[in-house]
Structures are given as C-alpha cells and as structure tokens.
Enzyme design. Structure first.
Site, PDB file in Angstrom:
ATOM      1  N   GLY A  18       0.974   5.316   1.626  1.00  0.00           N
ATOM      2  CA  GLY A  18       0.438   6.254   2.602  1.00  0.00           C
ATOM      3  C   GLY A  18       0.561   7.671   2.105  1.00  0.00           C
ATOM      4  N   GLY A  19       0.376   8.622   3.012  1.00  0.00           N
ATOM      5  CA  GLY A  19       0.408  10.027   2.640  1.00  0.00           C
ATOM      6  C   GLY A  19       1.782  10.502   2.232  1.00  0.00           C
TER       7      GLY A  19
ATOM      8  N   GLY B  66       0.819  -1.204   0.000  1.00  0.00           N
ATOM      9  CA  GLY B  66       0.000   0.000   0.000  1.00  0.00           C
ATOM     10  C   GLY B  66       0.851   1.252   0.000  1.00  0.00           C
TER      11      GLY B  66
ATOM     12  N   GLY C   7       4.705   8.009   1.801  1.00  0.00           N
ATOM     13  CA  GLY C   7       5.620   6.907   1.579  1.00  0.00           C
ATOM     14  C   GLY C   7       4.867   5.649   1.210  1.00  0.00           C
TER      15      GLY C   7
ATOM     16  CE  LYS D 266       2.810   5.315   7.022  1.00  0.00           C
ATOM     17  NZ  LYS D 266       1.962   6.358   7.678  1.00  0.00           N
TER      18      LYS D 266
ATOM     19  CB  VAL E 225       2.763   0.394   3.631  1.00  0.00           C
ATOM     20  CG1 VAL E 225       2.748  -0.563   4.826  1.00  0.00           C
ATOM     21  CG2 VAL E 225       2.353   1.795   4.073  1.00  0.00           C
TER      22      VAL E 225
ATOM     23  CG  ASP F 135      -5.599  11.977   6.679  1.00  0.00           C
ATOM     24  OD1 ASP F 135      -6.714  12.071   6.122  1.00  0.00           O
ATOM     25  OD2 ASP F 135      -4.577  11.613   6.080  1.00  0.00           O
TER      26      ASP F 135
END
Length: 780
Positions: free
Chosen positions: A520-521, A518, A523, A539, A525, A639
């Site tokens: 993230g905002g 996945g 970086g 992450k 994962v 968030d």
C-alpha cells in the site's frame, strides 16, 4: 493538318486547366495544414505529407480533403486560439474547444463560421455578455457554452437559431428574465439553463417546445408558479426546477408527462397538495418534492408507481399514513412532516435508506423485519413503542437513530458495525451482540438474582459472570481454549494488543514474504489465517516507517476514518494493533485483490464481465456519495484509483486505503499538500492545493473509464466525449479482451457509465457532477 493542331491545342489547354485546379487544391490543403500546425497541437505531424492532415487526431475532412471538424479538449489555446486561423476552414461544420483556457469574449472568428452545426466552448474562462452575433450561425443544431463566466441577459437574437436542438448554458452568471421568444426554438430537445441567476416567472410560451426531453432550470432565482400548460410537453423525461423561489400549488397537469423519469421540484416554496395525477407518471424513477410547504396526504397512486426507486418529501406538512408499497423503493425520506399512523411494510422490502424522523407515527415497528437490506434507518422524534426488533439481524445497517420515541428500544445482534445516535453503542463483527444488548441481558439476570440474594448483593456481579460462563456451549468452550492459546480477534483487538500481535506473528510466520499479497501507500499487506479458520488482511507499517511522522499520521488517519465510516462498499476495519515492534491494521480479507491487478491480468480480466464491471463502478459511486453527502462533516478520500479498489470473492468492489482521507471543514480553506496517485489527481490541485469532494469526483471519472477501457485511459481523457451528447462509439474504447456486449440493456448501461465518467472529468470542478447525481444517473 489544321484540325490536328487545333485538337492538340485543346488537349494542352485542358491539361493546363487540370494542372491549375490540382495546384489550387494542393495550395488550399497546404494552407489548412499550415493553419493547423500553427497551434503546435500536432507538432509530430509538421513534416507529414499535406494529404495526411485528415488523419490527425481531432481533425475530420470531407471527401474533397477540406477540414470540416476541429476538436480540441484540454489544450491551452488561451485568448488568441493558439494562433489557429479559423478563416482557413470555411467548410467547418463542427468546432469543439472544450476546457482550452479561452478567455475574454467569444472569438469573432467563430462567429463568422456560417456552416457550423455543432459548437462547444464548454469549460473555459469566457466572460461578458453572450454575443448577439451567435445568431449568424444559422445552421447550428448544438450549442454548449456551459461552465464559463458569461453574465448579462440572454440575447433575444439567440432565439432566431430555429435549427437548434441542444442548448446548454448552465453554470454561468446569466441573469434577467427567460425570453418569451425561446418558444421560437421549436426543434429544441435539450435546454440546460441551470446554475445561473435567471429571475422572474417561467414563460408559459415554453410549453410550445413539445420536442423537449430535458428541461434543466435548477439553482436560479425564478419566482411565481409553474404554468399548467407545461403539462403538454409530453416528450419530457427530465424536469428539474429545484432550488428556486417558485410558489403556489404544483399544477395537476404535470401528471400528464407520462414519459417523465425524473422530477425535481425540491427546495422551493410550493404549497397545496401533491397532485393526485402524479400517480399517472408510470415511468417515474426519481421524485423530489422536499424542502417546500406542501400539505395534505401523499396520493395513493404514487405508492403504486412500479419504476419509482427514490422519493424525497422531507420538510413539508404532509399528513396521513405511509403506504406499505413504499417498501419497494430503495430510498425514502419522509422526514420532518406530520405523518401519523403505524408503520406497515409488506414483502418485498427493498429499502436501503429510510428516514421517517420528526413525524407523529405511532405503534410498533415489527414490519421492518422484512427490510433486511437497510443501511440507513432514522425513526427519531416519533411515538413508536416496543422492543420488537431485538432478535432481528440487519446485516448491512450503517446508521441507526431511534431517539425521542415512546420507550422504543431497538437492539440489533452484531453482524456489522453500527452507530446509534442515542445510546452511542457500536459493535465489532463476531462479537455476537451489541453492548446495548449485553447490558439488557445483564440487568435482567441481576434483577432475578438479587431477588434471592439481597443480602449478598455485592457478590451479584461475580455470580452473574459465573452463570454466564457455565451457559456457554461446548463449541464456545473449545473456542475459549483456542483463545487462550491463540487469542480471539474481537477481544484481542479491543482489549489485548500484545496477544493480537503474537497471534498474527504466528499466522504470518513473522510477516514472511510468502504471505505478502500487496503493498500500500505506507506499508505491506499480508494474508493471515488464524487457527479458528478466519482469514484477515493485515496492513503492516514497518518499524522504520513507524518512526516517520508522515507514515505515522497516515496510519492514525486511516484508523480514525474507518472507525467512523459504515458502508457496505467500504472495506471493513476490524481493528488495529499498536506494538513496540510494529503497527498494523486488520481488515476483512478480499479474495480477488485489487482492481488494478484484476485488470492487468488478462485471464482474470476476461472473467470480469461487463455487468460485473458496471456493478463495481456503482459500488464505488455509492461509497463516495455516502462519504460526500451522508457524513458530517463530509469526507474526501483523495486517493481513488484502481489500486485502492478491492474485490471480494463475488467480484464486488470495495473502497480501501484511507491513509490520505480528509474531513472537509466548512469553516476552513481545506488547503492541503497534493495527495493521491498520478493519473487520477484532479488538475486544480496542481495550482490551488485546495481539496474538495470534486477531487474525488474527478478520480472516480478516471477510474470508471479505466474499468470500461481495461486500462488507465491516459490520452483518451483528453479526447473522449468532447461534448455532452456526442460520444465516441463504444467499440472504439471498450476493453477488446471482452466480446462486445450483445445485450441492449448491458450496452445501454455501459453508455451511461461513459457519459457519467465524462461528466466527472471536467477540468473546472464546478462543471463536474456530484457523486449523488452520479448515483442517480447510474440507477436510471
């Protein structure tokens, strides 16, 4: 012949009359359509057939095609109603103009709608005195003018609305005394007058409102005592007089309210004892008598209330012991009293939060051995003794305070990160023991060794290390060999970041994309499985991103926040690595990924049943309540979205991604740039850019609806549950990939979630619930 001519004339006359009637009806419908289109609320329908207006969103008609309901929600009408001429709708029975930007006084057009049974103007900017002309609406059953800026006194004329069942005026600036004539509203079921400036005493006449189930008068300036006659309102389920200046003793007659589920009398000036009759409140789930001057013992009957879950009696002058049955509760705060005796909990112990600080309790605390679910434990400022819990594991404990006792030392084997306010120790998972425990063992060994080796005292430390090393088991020796080659997680993260980097480089094949699970905002994962079998989520902040100030700040911010947060529903940070090639965070691995992906994949979404979804909502609510109310200073996540809620193997929800989180400084304006995910951001951030915990509350409301609907609610936010007490049928909003819940308790839980979510998405942040109240509602 004359007969036929006469008959023909009658037929023609009848045809003419019918045609005229139809024309008048069409004209009337056309007139209503023009009035609706004038608001520009339904521009897509301007060219539609005149008969179609009854199918437009927010419009309902009777069988004759006449408009009987208009529902606006979050539509900017301003003071002129957006050009809407309400006189065009003489048959209107339901009018909802919630959060529509209305300003000034209540529009006079509304006060002429004599057929109205339901009127809600909640969450606008209306001000001035409440108009006495509201009394003209003689058919009203539901009136909601909450969360506006009304002031002045409550008009007595309002008490002439004898058909009212629901009256909500909370969160305004209404002042003066509560009219005795409120007793005229004999059919009233809900009375919400909290968060105003009402003063004077509680009218004894309110006891005549025997149909009341909800009486909400918190945060006013009320004085005097509670009339004993209030004990006759037998249908009450929620009674809230908190945060006033009420005094004298609590009347024993309150114990007659056997349907009461929540009783909040906290933050007043009550004195005298707790009525023994409170032991009769068999349905009670929440009791708050904190912040008063109540004295005497805690009645034995309260401990035997089987439905009681939360009790708060802090800052009083209560005496006597703590009954063992209180271990059945989930939340107990008896802090700052005069309680004495020994602590004696028997099984089962369900406590999550236990605060006995600043009392006079004595003896050992071995009975806590049955309280394995504790998350918060404060035993400070008592006379507890001993070290009886040295071998006890508290797998969920997040806070421990044992300071200022009589030689009490509680050391806990490390299974989760804990902070002790006295010693300052904390530990990381897998380390096996806390620093405090290591020191105790080391001191004992040193003491034994120095008995025999006083002459060579300078070598005692080296000898101790040698002895400890020799005592390791064969399994530990094997693990040490692997550690030399691959690196141990705890030692790596605490002491040697370079080894950690090489370790994870090997596990992810230099962060190969096949290990990426996945983004993230700031970086990507990755899944990393180390040789010892432990799996982590990494992450990774890429080298290019690490040079960007905004990403670097987010990385450091997440480390800072998660280092201090300790909650079972917040994703656990095991450590971080700072390396010249890249930086990354190491989290516990969540087998089922993000909630967003689970809801987006129909195969997974079908497996996520209703109770699992409700429990995920509860998990997130408790995590946010902890951040907002149990952390000092409070923390805003900023968030909350389905992308940032992670699911473990049991489909439990965990809040993650704290890169945007912020401490809320009470001495600062907390002004900030807008952060968060589009579709979840609280609307007030667009114009004042001031972050508060209410921003998270809004995002939580959107998230809760998303979990129930199965996708982001989108336009549903502007139309769902326009008013308190009026909910869109569940079958119209539930995720249709799951069968409709057949269990009535499950259906009720989902309905509670819907109502709570609607209470969280007010445009006006003052109108939103708090996460603490959300948790109370979800636990009812």
């Amino acid at each position: 012949m004359a007969y036929y001519i006469t008959h023909l004339l009658h037929v023609m006359l009848l045809f003419f009359m019918l045609s005229q009637t139809t024309t008048a009806s069409d004209f009337k419908k056309s007139f209503q359509v023009k009035a609706l289109v004038a608001t520009n609320r339904w521009p897509q329908y301007v060219n539609a057939s005149k008969d179609d207006h009854c199918t437009w969103d927010g419009i309902n008609c009777n069988e004759a095609g006449s408009v009987i309901e208009i529902s606006f929600y979050k539509h900017n009408l301003e003071s002129n109603l957006g050009g809407l001429d309400l006189s065009s709708f003489p048959n209107l029975v339901r009018l909802v103009l919630d959060e529509c930007g209305l300003e000034g006084s209540v529009p006079k057009q509304i006060l002429l709608l004599s057929n109205l049974t339901f009127l809600s103007l909640r969450g606008n900017r209306l001000k001035g005195n409440l108009p006495a002309a509201l009394a003209n609406l003689i058919s009203l059953e539901y009136l909601d003018l909450s969360t506006n800026n009304f002031n002045g006194e409550l008009p007595v004329a309002l008490t002439n609305l004898i058909t009212l069942k629901h009256l909500y005026l909370y969160n305004n600036n209404i002042s003066g005394k509560l009219p005795v004539a409120l007793a005229n509203l004999i059919g009233l079921e809900d009375l919400g007058l909290g968060y105003n400036n009402f003063s004077g005493e509680l009218p004894a006449s309110l006891a005549n409102l025997t149909h009341l189930s909800y009486l909400f008068l918190c945060k006013n300036q009320l004085t005097g005592s509670v009339p004993p006659s209030y004990g006759s309102m037998l249908n009450l389920t929620w009674l809230d007089f908190s945060t006033n200046h009420l005094n004298a003793s609590i009347p024993n007659e309150i114990g007659n309210l056997q349907n009461l589920e929540a009783l909040d009398l906290g933050d007043n000036n009550f004195d005298g004892p707790i009525p023994s009759s409170f032991g009769n409140l068999s349905q009670l789930m929440f009791l708050n008598l904190g912040m008063n001057s109540i004295s005497g013992p805690i009645p034995l009957g309260i401990a035997n209330l089987r439905k009681l879950q939360q009790i708060d009696l802090n800052h009083n002058s209560l005496v006597g012991p703590v009954h063992p049955e209180y271990g059945n509760l989930s939340y107990l705060d008896f802090s700052s009293n005069l309680l004495s005796g020994k602590l004696s909990f028997q099984r089962p112990c369900n406590l999550l939060h236990l605060d006995l600080s600043m009392n006079r309790m004595t003896g050992a605390i071995t009975s806590l051995i049955v309280c394995n679910d504790l998350e918060y434990l404060d035993l400070s400022s008592n006379n507890f003794i001993g070290e009886e819990l040295n071998n006890l594991e508290f797998p969920h404990l997040k806070f421990l305070n044992q300071s200022q006792n009589n030689n009490l030392t509680v050391t806990i084997p490390c299974r989760s990160s804990v902070h002790d306010t006295e010693t300052g120790w904390s530990c990381n998972a897998f380390s096996g023991q806390s620093k405090s425990e290591e020191n105790i063992q080391r001191n004992k060994l040193v003491h034994n060794l120095t008995t025999f080796f006083l002459v060579i005292g300078g070598l005692c430390y080296l000898l101790l290390v040698y002895v400890c090393y020799k005592k390791r088991t064969a399994t530990e020796k094997k693990l040490q060999e692997e550690t030399k080659k691959h690196g141990d997680v705890c030692s790596v993260l605490n002491y040697d970041g370079t080894i950690a980097y090489e370790d994870f480089i090997t596990a992810t094949e230099d962060f190969d994309l096949k290990y990426c699970i996945g983004t993230g905002g700031y970086g990507s994962v990755y899944e990393a499985k180390l040789p010892d079998g432990k799996v982590f989520a990494l992450k990774k902040l890429h080298h290019f991103e690490a040079k960007q100030p905004v990403f670097n700040r987010s990385f450091k911010n997440e480390v800072q926040m998660l280092t201090n947060l300790r909650h079972r529903s917040i994703v656990r940070l095991y450590g971080f690595c700072l390396h010249n090639k890249c930086n990354f965070l190491v989290y516990e691995y969540m087998e089922n990924g993000s909630l967003f992906c689970a809801l987006s994949n129909s195969e997974i979404a079908i497996k996520l049943d209703w109770m699992q979804r409700v429990n995920i909502i509860k998990d997130v609510a408790h995590a946010l309540a902890y951040m907002h109310h149990d952390c000092s200073p409070p923390i805003a996540h900023r968030d909350i979205s389905s992308n940032n809620i992670l699911l473990n193997s049991e489909m439990e929800g965990f809040v993650g991604d704290f890169g945007a989180a912020r401490l809320l400084d009470p001495d600062s304006s907390n002004q900030t740039v807008i952060a968060g995910t589009l579709g979840y951001i609280a609307p007030e951030l667009a114009y004042n850019m001031i972050v508060t915990e209410k921003c998270d509350v809004y995002s939580f409301g959107v998230l809760a609806l998303e979990i129930i609907v199965g996708k982001h609610p989108g336009d549903l936010l502007s139309s769902l549950n326009n008013s308190i007490g009026h909910c869109t049928p569940l079958e119209n909003i539930l995720d249709n990939r799951l069968p409709y819940p057949t269990n009535r308790l499950t259906e009720k839980d989902i309905m509670v979630v819907c109502n709570v979510a609607v209470a969280c998405i007010h445009t006006n942040p003052k109108g939103r619930s708090t996460m603490r109240n959300v948790c109370h509602e979800l636990s009812r």
